[in-house]
Design an enzyme around this catalytic site. Structure first.
Site, PDB file in Angstrom:
ATOM      1  N   SER A 289     -21.894  91.035 -24.790  1.00 29.98           N
ATOM      2  CA  SER A 289     -21.637  92.412 -25.233  1.00 29.98           C
ATOM      3  C   SER A 289     -22.589  93.430 -24.615  1.00 29.98           C
ATOM      4  CB  SER A 289     -21.727  92.499 -26.756  1.00 29.98           C
ATOM      5  OG  SER A 289     -20.684  91.763 -27.330  1.00 29.98           O
TER       6      SER A 289
ATOM      7  N   ASP B 125     -15.367  94.710 -31.023  1.00 29.68           N
ATOM      8  CA  ASP B 125     -16.179  93.688 -30.357  1.00 29.68           C
ATOM      9  C   ASP B 125     -15.471  92.341 -30.500  1.00 29.68           C
ATOM     10  OD1 ASP B 125     -18.183  91.812 -29.560  1.00 29.68           O
ATOM     11  OD2 ASP B 125     -19.688  93.356 -29.902  1.00 29.68           O
TER      12      ASP B 125
ATOM     13  N   HIS C 227     -17.043  84.105 -33.803  1.00 26.78           N
ATOM     14  CA  HIS C 227     -18.119  83.157 -33.470  1.00 26.78           C
ATOM     15  C   HIS C 227     -18.301  82.120 -34.573  1.00 26.78           C
ATOM     16  CE1 HIS C 227     -19.719  84.704 -29.752  1.00 26.78           C
ATOM     17  NE2 HIS C 227     -19.966  85.898 -30.243  1.00 26.78           N
TER      18      HIS C 227
ATOM     19  N   ASP D 277     -14.684  94.558 -25.776  1.00 19.77           N
ATOM     20  CA  ASP D 277     -15.643  94.264 -24.712  1.00 19.77           C
ATOM     21  C   ASP D 277     -15.296  92.967 -23.998  1.00 19.77           C
ATOM     22  OD1 ASP D 277     -16.259  92.952 -27.066  1.00 19.77           O
ATOM     23  OD2 ASP D 277     -18.399  93.396 -27.006  1.00 19.77           O
TER      24      ASP D 277
HETATM   25 ZN   LIG Z   1     -20.117  87.765 -29.320  1.00 21.45          ZN
END
Ligand SMILES: [Zn+2]
Ligand SMILES: *[C@@H]1O[C@H](CO)[C@@H](O)[C@H](O)[C@H]1NC(C)=O
Ligand SMILES: *[C@@H]1O[C@H](CO)[C@@H](O)[C@H](O)[C@H]1NC(C)=O
Length: 555
Positions: A129, A79, A363, A400
């Site tokens: 996502s 991810d 993030h 992703d």
């Molecule tokens: Zn994210």
């Protein structure tokens, strides 16, 4: 300015400084810092690079023939594993081994085939996502924040999502329809957007428990929450393996879990107990585990069904689990456990494995953790490859979406990947090799000057934050393409640059599953009996697939 004058100016500057774009160091610039690890001696010989290239040519000219139908498919998802995360991650691994690092290759980077996927969603230039999970698991581009529902369903619109014509099927469901097994593994909550793409239909990815559906003003009986769907709806209720975090989404808010965290359900139901009761009533072997010790014990003699929830929310970062010596499984442990359980089915399986916290580390502007989580995902791929031979098993790794971390500067070979660039800014202030265009950790200028973040002196700490351009509470995703790596039957399908939504169809084509199986003649022929001696699929399977493909087009 007239273009000719611009060219002239550049020419004049170039004479004075060499190439003003690339010669920032110049002949008199400082030598590599003492921290930099030089390349190995052999690299100084031209013959080294010739030999390296010739080996690569040989390997590409005689690729192993994996032209059979894939029995097993394992899809690995990093991810937020952007392309700019790959080189720093491999460099970190090399540097941890005392080498310069850039020459290192991750395990999955040795896969024979590489492609690029376009990640935008139906309504989003830069995706999230949920819509991407729907693309790479259900094969359709949809609206941001939605799961398993066609583009006709706007985000948050519960009533629109009750129309069955909008419901999509995932490759996990295609595998189950073919008599294979399916499972999910993640380092996030098992109800989080990426794994939920394999089983859920939700107009909002945040509806992980019934309280969230109620808070949005909807009735969970009309729009069931994601945890409930995983345990009680098809295809989640048929998954043989569910491993990850997120216990709180399954437990009543009046109880606390094994590690003392309160549940979040309003309906008073304990979905973990519901899962257990159903397996017990069916008389099938099953295990629910919540720590690593019990996981390893459970798979010594793999049960038919395995549910493992190791945290109330996401799993901890692996580097921090190691530091704390916590009894929490690594992604490689989880992957091996899943493969042991799923391998009970001689017809094969589809497994989704997510390294879900690369995204969280990015993030939060924690580049060291993002790189370490990437290495943990790579360990999981290597573990799977040890257990699954390439002739029978297709392994695909992708991401992703991207992030906005850059790998920049003109540092010498072997420069600390977590440290500052060799050169400083025109303001004389150092900058880091890795930094973000936005996110938390913004340092306001002092006396009109950038802050020298190297004064922190702890930039190798796992949670150290680098500098960013634009202050934001959470660093954003990026809209650039992501890489795809493949090894196994039909691996050649994964080359090129294509829509992310092609991925499940490519995997399904390789494994004779789902609508794309209709495009492959071998899929309607009776499959040769697997080496384990299990029965061949019913002869009607091919016809059923053609029908499924026709139906799919109607939807
Ligand atoms: Zn994210
Ligand atoms: C727990 O659930 C009840 C309904 O069963 C609800 O009224 C209450 O607000 C919930 N508590 C929390 C903290 O969410
Ligand atoms: C792991 O789970 C088992 C089963 O619930 C429990 O008995 C054991 O104490 C747990 N181990 C740790 C270290 O928490």
């Amino acid at each position: 300015m007239h273009p000719c004058r611009l060219v002239l100016m550049v020419a004049v500057v170039a004479t004075a400084r060499g190439d003003r774009y690339h010669d920032q160091r110049g002949p008199a610039a400082a030598a590599p810092s003492s921290r930099a690890i030089p390349p190995s001696e052999e690299e100084f010989a031209a013959s080294y690079w010739y030999a390296e290239a010739f080996d690569a040519i040989e390997a590409r000219l005689s690729p192993p023939a994996y032209d059979s139908v894939a029995r097993n498919v394992v899809m690995f998802l990093g991810d937020g594993l952007s392309v700019p995360t790959l080189a720093p991650a491999r460099t970190l691994r090399g540097q941890r081994q005392g080498r310069s690092g850039e020459e290192e290759r991750l395990f999955f980077e040795r896969f024979p085939v590489t492609g690029l996927a376009k990640t935008y969603c139906l309504d989003a230039q830069v995706p999230d996502s949920a819509c991407t999970a729907t693309a790479y698991l259900c094969g359709v581009k949809v609206n941001r924040g939605t799961l398993g529902l066609s583009g006709d369903v706007p985000r948050w619109d519960c009533p629109a999502s009750t129309d069955r014509a909008t419901h999509l099927e995932s490759i996990a469901a295609w595998a189950l329809a073919d008599g294979r097994s399916a499972g999910i593994v993640t380092t996030t909550r098992v109800t989080h957007a990426s794994p939920a793409g394999a089983y859920a239909r939700a107009a909002n990815r945040g509806w992980e428990n019934d309280g969230q559906v109620l808070a949005a003003g909807y009735d969970p009986a009309v729009c069931p929450d994601i945890a409930d769907q995983l345990i009680n709806s098809s295809p989640g209720n048929q998954f043989k393996v569910i491993l990850g975090g997120g216990r709180r989404e399954f437990r009543p808010n009046t109880t606390s879990d094994e590690e003392g965290t309160a549940g979040r359900r309003w309906d008073g139901r304990d979905l973990i107990e519901e899962w257990r009761a159903r397996r017990a009533a069916a008389g099938v072997s099953h295990a629910y585990v919540w720590n690593r010790t019990e996981l390893l014990r459970a798979v010594e003699d793999p049960p038919e069904y395995l549910l493992g929830l190791f945290e109330a929310t996401h799993l901890q970062y692996e580097a921090e689990v190691r530091a704390a010596q916590a009894d929490e499984p690594s992604l490689a442990d989880l992957t091996e456990a899943a493969i042991r359980v799923l391998s009970r089915n001689p017809r094969g399986f589809f497994l989704f494995v997510e390294g879900g916290r690369i995204d969280h580390a990015h993030h939060d502007n924690r580049p060291h953790l993002a790189l370490d989580e990437t290495l943990a995902l790579d360990d999981a791929v290597e573990r799977a490859a040890l257990l699954l031979p390439p002739a029978s098993s297709l392994l695909v790794l992708t991401a992703d979406h991207s992030h906005v971390m850059a790998f920049n500067g003109y540092s010498w070979r072997g420069n600390d990947i977590l440290g500052p660039s060799d050169v400083v800014g025109d303001d004389g202030v150092p900058y880091m090799t890795l930094s973000y265009t936005n996110g938390p950790g913004y340092r306001a200028h002092q006396n009109n000057r950038r802050v020298d973040v190297t004064q922190d002196n702890n930039f190798q700490a796992l949670r150290w934050r680098t500098h960013v351009d634009v202050p934001l509470d959470s660093e954003t995703h990026g809209g650039d393409d992501v890489a795809v790596f493949a090894r196994g039957p039909q691996q050649q399908l994964f080359t090129g640059l294509y829509e992310q939504s092609q991925l499940p169809h490519l995997m399904a084509h390789a494994a004779c599953l789902g609508p794309a199986a209709a495009l492959r003649a071998e899929c309607s022929a009776p499959a040769p009996a697997p080496s384990t001696g299990a029965a061949a699929p019913p002869a009607a399977a091919g016809v059923a697939l053609l029908l499924a493909a026709a139906l799919f087009r109607l939807l």
